[in-house]
Design a protein around this motif. Structure first.
Motif, PDB file in Angstrom:
ATOM      1  N   ALA A   1      72.657 -65.264  14.068  1.00  0.00           N
ATOM      2  CA  ALA A   1      74.060 -65.263  14.493  1.00  0.00           C
ATOM      3  C   ALA A   1      74.978 -65.236  13.274  1.00  0.00           C
ATOM      4  O   ALA A   1      75.990 -64.512  13.261  1.00  0.00           O
ATOM      5  CB  ALA A   1      74.346 -66.482  15.360  1.00  0.00           C
ATOM      6  N   ALA A   2      74.650 -66.006  12.248  1.00  0.00           N
ATOM      7  CA  ALA A   2      75.458 -66.022  11.028  1.00  0.00           C
ATOM      8  C   ALA A   2      75.426 -64.653  10.351  1.00  0.00           C
ATOM      9  O   ALA A   2      76.462 -64.164   9.875  1.00  0.00           O
ATOM     10  CB  ALA A   2      74.959 -67.099  10.082  1.00  0.00           C
ATOM     11  N   ASN A   3      74.261 -64.018  10.317  1.00  0.00           N
ATOM     12  CA  ASN A   3      74.155 -62.675   9.724  1.00  0.00           C
ATOM     13  C   ASN A   3      74.980 -61.668  10.520  1.00  0.00           C
ATOM     14  O   ASN A   3      75.629 -60.792   9.944  1.00  0.00           O
ATOM     15  CB  ASN A   3      72.704 -62.224   9.657  1.00  0.00           C
ATOM     16  N   ALA A   4      74.938 -61.771  11.844  1.00  0.00           N
ATOM     17  CA  ALA A   4      75.704 -60.854  12.690  1.00  0.00           C
ATOM     18  C   ALA A   4      77.197 -61.038  12.432  1.00  0.00           C
ATOM     19  O   ALA A   4      77.950 -60.060  12.348  1.00  0.00           O
ATOM     20  CB  ALA A   4      75.379 -61.085  14.160  1.00  0.00           C
ATOM     21  N   GLU A   5      77.644 -62.274  12.298  1.00  0.00           N
ATOM     22  CA  GLU A   5      79.051 -62.545  12.013  1.00  0.00           C
ATOM     23  C   GLU A   5      79.435 -61.969  10.653  1.00  0.00           C
ATOM     24  O   GLU A   5      80.522 -61.401  10.490  1.00  0.00           O
ATOM     25  CB  GLU A   5      79.327 -64.043  12.056  1.00  0.00           C
ATOM     26  N   GLU A   6      78.544 -62.108   9.669  1.00  0.00           N
ATOM     27  CA  GLU A   6      78.823 -61.564   8.340  1.00  0.00           C
ATOM     28  C   GLU A   6      78.930 -60.041   8.404  1.00  0.00           C
ATOM     29  O   GLU A   6      79.825 -59.446   7.793  1.00  0.00           O
ATOM     30  CB  GLU A   6      77.724 -61.956   7.356  1.00  0.00           C
ATOM     31  N   VAL A   7      78.038 -59.406   9.145  1.00  0.00           N
ATOM     32  CA  VAL A   7      78.063 -57.947   9.267  1.00  0.00           C
ATOM     33  C   VAL A   7      79.349 -57.514   9.958  1.00  0.00           C
ATOM     34  O   VAL A   7      80.004 -56.544   9.540  1.00  0.00           O
ATOM     35  CB  VAL A   7      76.811 -57.450  10.025  1.00  0.00           C
ATOM     36  N   GLU A   8      79.765 -58.225  11.032  1.00  0.00           N
ATOM     37  CA  GLU A   8      81.004 -57.894  11.726  1.00  0.00           C
ATOM     38  C   GLU A   8      82.199 -58.056  10.812  1.00  0.00           C
ATOM     39  O   GLU A   8      83.094 -57.208  10.761  1.00  0.00           O
ATOM     40  CB  GLU A   8      81.181 -58.791  12.958  1.00  0.00           C
TER      41      GLU A   8
ATOM     42  N   ALA B   1      82.184 -55.290   8.374  1.00  0.00           N
ATOM     43  CA  ALA B   1      82.580 -54.040   9.017  1.00  0.00           C
ATOM     44  C   ALA B   1      84.091 -54.008   9.232  1.00  0.00           C
ATOM     45  O   ALA B   1      84.745 -52.981   9.019  1.00  0.00           O
ATOM     46  CB  ALA B   1      81.849 -53.863  10.340  1.00  0.00           C
ATOM     47  N   GLU B   2      84.684 -55.118   9.633  1.00  0.00           N
ATOM     48  CA  GLU B   2      86.126 -55.191   9.845  1.00  0.00           C
ATOM     49  C   GLU B   2      86.874 -54.973   8.536  1.00  0.00           C
ATOM     50  O   GLU B   2      87.890 -54.281   8.496  1.00  0.00           O
ATOM     51  CB  GLU B   2      86.510 -56.533  10.463  1.00  0.00           C
ATOM     52  N   THR B   3      86.377 -55.580   7.462  1.00  0.00           N
ATOM     53  CA  THR B   3      87.054 -55.408   6.176  1.00  0.00           C
ATOM     54  C   THR B   3      86.946 -53.962   5.705  1.00  0.00           C
ATOM     55  O   THR B   3      87.888 -53.428   5.134  1.00  0.00           O
ATOM     56  CB  THR B   3      86.489 -56.354   5.107  1.00  0.00           C
ATOM     57  N   THR B   4      85.813 -53.309   5.943  1.00  0.00           N
ATOM     58  CA  THR B   4      85.692 -51.902   5.541  1.00  0.00           C
ATOM     59  C   THR B   4      86.580 -51.020   6.404  1.00  0.00           C
ATOM     60  O   THR B   4      87.178 -50.062   5.917  1.00  0.00           O
ATOM     61  CB  THR B   4      84.231 -51.420   5.625  1.00  0.00           C
ATOM     62  N   GLU B   5      86.733 -51.329   7.717  1.00  0.00           N
ATOM     63  CA  GLU B   5      87.629 -50.568   8.584  1.00  0.00           C
ATOM     64  C   GLU B   5      89.066 -50.748   8.137  1.00  0.00           C
ATOM     65  O   GLU B   5      89.846 -49.799   8.090  1.00  0.00           O
ATOM     66  CB  GLU B   5      87.483 -51.020  10.042  1.00  0.00           C
ATOM     67  N   GLU B   6      89.440 -51.991   7.800  1.00  0.00           N
ATOM     68  CA  GLU B   6      90.788 -52.246   7.322  1.00  0.00           C
ATOM     69  C   GLU B   6      91.024 -51.501   6.011  1.00  0.00           C
ATOM     70  O   GLU B   6      92.086 -50.933   5.785  1.00  0.00           O
ATOM     71  CB  GLU B   6      91.020 -53.743   7.127  1.00  0.00           C
ATOM     72  N   ALA B   7      90.012 -51.492   5.159  1.00  0.00           N
ATOM     73  CA  ALA B   7      90.151 -50.778   3.893  1.00  0.00           C
ATOM     74  C   ALA B   7      90.288 -49.283   4.156  1.00  0.00           C
ATOM     75  O   ALA B   7      91.094 -48.598   3.508  1.00  0.00           O
ATOM     76  CB  ALA B   7      88.946 -51.053   3.002  1.00  0.00           C
ATOM     77  N   ASP B   8      89.554 -48.736   5.126  1.00  0.00           N
ATOM     78  CA  ASP B   8      89.669 -47.331   5.482  1.00  0.00           C
ATOM     79  C   ASP B   8      91.056 -47.036   6.018  1.00  0.00           C
ATOM     80  O   ASP B   8      91.677 -46.017   5.678  1.00  0.00           O
ATOM     81  CB  ASP B   8      88.618 -46.937   6.529  1.00  0.00           C
ATOM     82  N   VAL B   9      91.572 -47.945   6.865  1.00  0.00           N
ATOM     83  CA  VAL B   9      92.902 -47.774   7.434  1.00  0.00           C
ATOM     84  C   VAL B   9      93.941 -47.831   6.314  1.00  0.00           C
ATOM     85  O   VAL B   9      94.897 -47.061   6.286  1.00  0.00           O
ATOM     86  CB  VAL B   9      93.186 -48.848   8.513  1.00  0.00           C
ATOM     87  N   VAL B  10      93.776 -48.721   5.374  1.00  0.00           N
ATOM     88  CA  VAL B  10      94.714 -48.843   4.265  1.00  0.00           C
ATOM     89  C   VAL B  10      94.580 -47.634   3.352  1.00  0.00           C
ATOM     90  O   VAL B  10      95.559 -47.074   2.870  1.00  0.00           O
ATOM     91  CB  VAL B  10      94.465 -50.147   3.482  1.00  0.00           C
TER      92      VAL B  10
END
Length: 189
Positions: A149-156, A159-168
């Motif tokens: 569960a901790a690994n899944a949260e880290e991956v999410e 992924a969110e930070t990379t999406e935000e970086a892509d959006v930026v």
């Protein structure tokens, strides 16, 4: 001289080991003795007792008095029963063969009881070990689930930070392309 059948302590502190001896009643607990009759080790379960039954019976017939603990041990190993049967043979109530037959029947029954207790202790130990192993497996499974569960949260989160970086990065890239096109149009003019 009065003779006692008693225990003589040996072993180390916290791990007693006893000799079963016939000794003068006036001698010290761990002092001089007349004859060593056997050993008693209470540190194992069930306690191990090695006893010269015939020697103990000989001393009992000569008038030796066992202490309370020694009497319990002699009874456990059948020395008191054999002494009782020998008294019956002397009085003529039994023959030697009948007495020996009764004693052997008692010994076999006693051996069966001791083996049953050993089996019961072994089963209880195995059950306790299995229960501990099951609890350990449960704890490990819970720990693995929490780690997953901790690994899944880290991956999410990653992924969110990379999406935000892509959006930026996308507006910046658009702005850069607009600047390039503006410069190109300015140059053409």
């Amino acid at each position: 001289m009065s003779v006692k059948i008693r225990l003589q302590r040996h072993g180390k502190k916290g791990k007693p080991f006893y000799w079963i001896v016939a000794a003068d009643a006036r001698s010290k607990r761990d002092g001089r003795y007349l004859e060593k009759l056997g050993t008693y080790n209470p540190n194992v379960n069930p306690a191990s007792v090695d006893l010269d039954v015939d020697g103990a019976v000989k001393w009992l017939q000569n008038g030796a008095q066992p202490t309370d603990t020694a009497k319990a041990i002699l009874s456990y190993k059948g020395a008191l029963l054999k002494n009782h049967l020998a008294g019956g043979v002397r009085k003529g109530a039994l023959t030697e063969e009948q007495a020996e037959e009764k004693f052997n029947a008692w010994l076999s029954e006693k051996e069966g009881n001791v083996n049953a207790k050993k089996d019961q202790l072994a089963k209880a130990e195995a059950a306790a070990k299995a229960k501990a192993l099951e609890a350990e497996k449960e704890v490990n499974a819970k720990r693995e689930a929490e780690a997953a569960a901790a690994n899944a949260e880290e991956v999410e989160a990653e992924a969110e930070t990379t999406e935000e970086a892509d959006v930026v990065e996308a507006p910046e890239a658009e702005a850069a392309t607009e600047e390039v096109t503006k410069e190109a149009s300015n140059e053409e003019e």
